[in-house]
Design a protein around this motif. Structure first.
Motif, PDB file in Angstrom:
ATOM      1  N   GLY A 178      -2.086  14.979  -8.724  1.00  0.00           N
ATOM      2  CA  GLY A 178      -1.789  14.495  -7.390  1.00  0.00           C
ATOM      3  C   GLY A 178      -0.491  13.736  -7.355  1.00  0.00           C
ATOM      4  N   THR A 179      -0.284  13.052  -6.234  1.00  0.00           N
ATOM      5  CA  THR A 179       0.934  12.271  -6.049  1.00  0.00           C
ATOM      6  C   THR A 179       0.616  10.940  -5.376  1.00  0.00           C
ATOM      7  OG1 THR A 179       1.375  13.328  -3.923  1.00  0.00           O
ATOM      8  CG2 THR A 179       2.480  14.266  -5.849  1.00  0.00           C
ATOM      9  N   LEU A 180       1.440   9.970  -5.694  1.00  0.00           N
ATOM     10  CA  LEU A 180       1.431   8.667  -5.052  1.00  0.00           C
ATOM     11  C   LEU A 180       2.772   8.509  -4.355  1.00  0.00           C
ATOM     12  CD1 LEU A 180       0.608   5.635  -4.577  1.00  0.00           C
ATOM     13  CD2 LEU A 180       1.642   5.174  -6.818  1.00  0.00           C
ATOM     14  N   ASN A 181       2.755   8.172  -3.078  1.00  0.00           N
ATOM     15  CA  ASN A 181       3.970   7.820  -2.345  1.00  0.00           C
ATOM     16  C   ASN A 181       3.931   6.317  -2.131  1.00  0.00           C
ATOM     17  OD1 ASN A 181       5.228  10.429  -1.827  1.00  0.00           O
ATOM     18  ND2 ASN A 181       3.372  10.836  -0.665  1.00  0.00           N
ATOM     19  N   PHE A 182       4.923   5.619  -2.710  1.00  0.00           N
ATOM     20  CA  PHE A 182       4.927   4.159  -2.682  1.00  0.00           C
ATOM     21  C   PHE A 182       6.354   3.657  -2.544  1.00  0.00           C
ATOM     22  CE2 PHE A 182       4.762   0.064  -5.114  1.00  0.00           C
ATOM     23  CZ  PHE A 182       3.928  -0.630  -4.240  1.00  0.00           C
TER      24      PHE A 182
ATOM     25  N   GLU B 269       0.836  -1.194   0.000  1.00  0.00           N
ATOM     26  CA  GLU B 269       0.000   0.000   0.000  1.00  0.00           C
ATOM     27  C   GLU B 269       0.868   1.240   0.000  1.00  0.00           C
ATOM     28  OE1 GLU B 269      -1.210   0.962   4.540  1.00  0.00           O
ATOM     29  OE2 GLU B 269      -2.279  -0.703   3.627  1.00  0.00           O
ATOM     30  N   GLY B 270       0.244   2.365  -0.344  1.00  0.00           N
ATOM     31  CA  GLY B 270       0.924   3.646  -0.371  1.00  0.00           C
ATOM     32  C   GLY B 270      -0.056   4.736   0.013  1.00  0.00           C
ATOM     33  N   THR B 271       0.396   5.973  -0.077  1.00  0.00           N
ATOM     34  CA  THR B 271      -0.483   7.104   0.216  1.00  0.00           C
ATOM     35  C   THR B 271      -0.707   7.905  -1.061  1.00  0.00           C
ATOM     36  OG1 THR B 271       1.365   8.519   0.892  1.00  0.00           O
ATOM     37  CG2 THR B 271       0.244   7.249   2.618  1.00  0.00           C
TER      38      THR B 271
END
Length: 146
Positions: free
Chosen positions: A51-55, A30-32
């Protein structure tokens, strides 16, 4: 005798397949996610944003776009944050997410939503919606990697 060995072989193959499926599901991560979405419409609406994905310690840029059909009136800006689960690689967050919903925003209000795409990624997001927006519609949101 031949029948019992065929059944044993089939059971062994089924057990191996089930084990591989369970093992691969256990490695999902999972990520944010943080998204800013602008939406406007009159009967048919549209939305777009970024947006952004932090993974796994890295940050990936995202873009969003979508269509709404039903009762849609007004415009709004929504800032959502949350988590994405059941992904194996960053590109798993990309895809089409669909929802049916209703809402009313006059000024500022809270927003929460849970969506999933065709790859099995699940977004659980919440945040603030600002603007004048009334809707009872079917909507689709496409998220892509930039």
């Amino acid at each position: 005798m031949k029948m019992s060995s065929a059944i044993a072989a089939a059971l062994a193959a089924l057990t191996a397949f089930a084990g591989a499926t369970l093992c691969s599901a256990a490695h999902a991560d999972e990520g944010t996610v943080a998204l800013t979405i602008y939406k406007a419409g009159w009967i048919i609406g549209g939305s777009g944003g970024s947006g952004t994905l932090n993974f796994r310690g890295r940050r990936y840029a995202l873009s969003t776009g979508g269509l709404d059909y039903g009762f849609v009136f007004g415009g709004s800006k929504t800032v959502l944050r949350g988590r994405v689960s059941n992904i194996y690689r960053p590109s798993d967050v990309a895809g089409v997410y669909g929802a049916a919903g209703a809402g009313l925003a006059i000024g500022r209000g809270a927003r929460a939503i849970v969506l999933s795409n065709q790859k099995g990624a699940v977004l659980e997001l919440s945040g603030q919606q600002t603007g004048l927006m009334a809707n009872a519609d079917l909507s689709g949101l496409a998220i892509s990697m930039r």
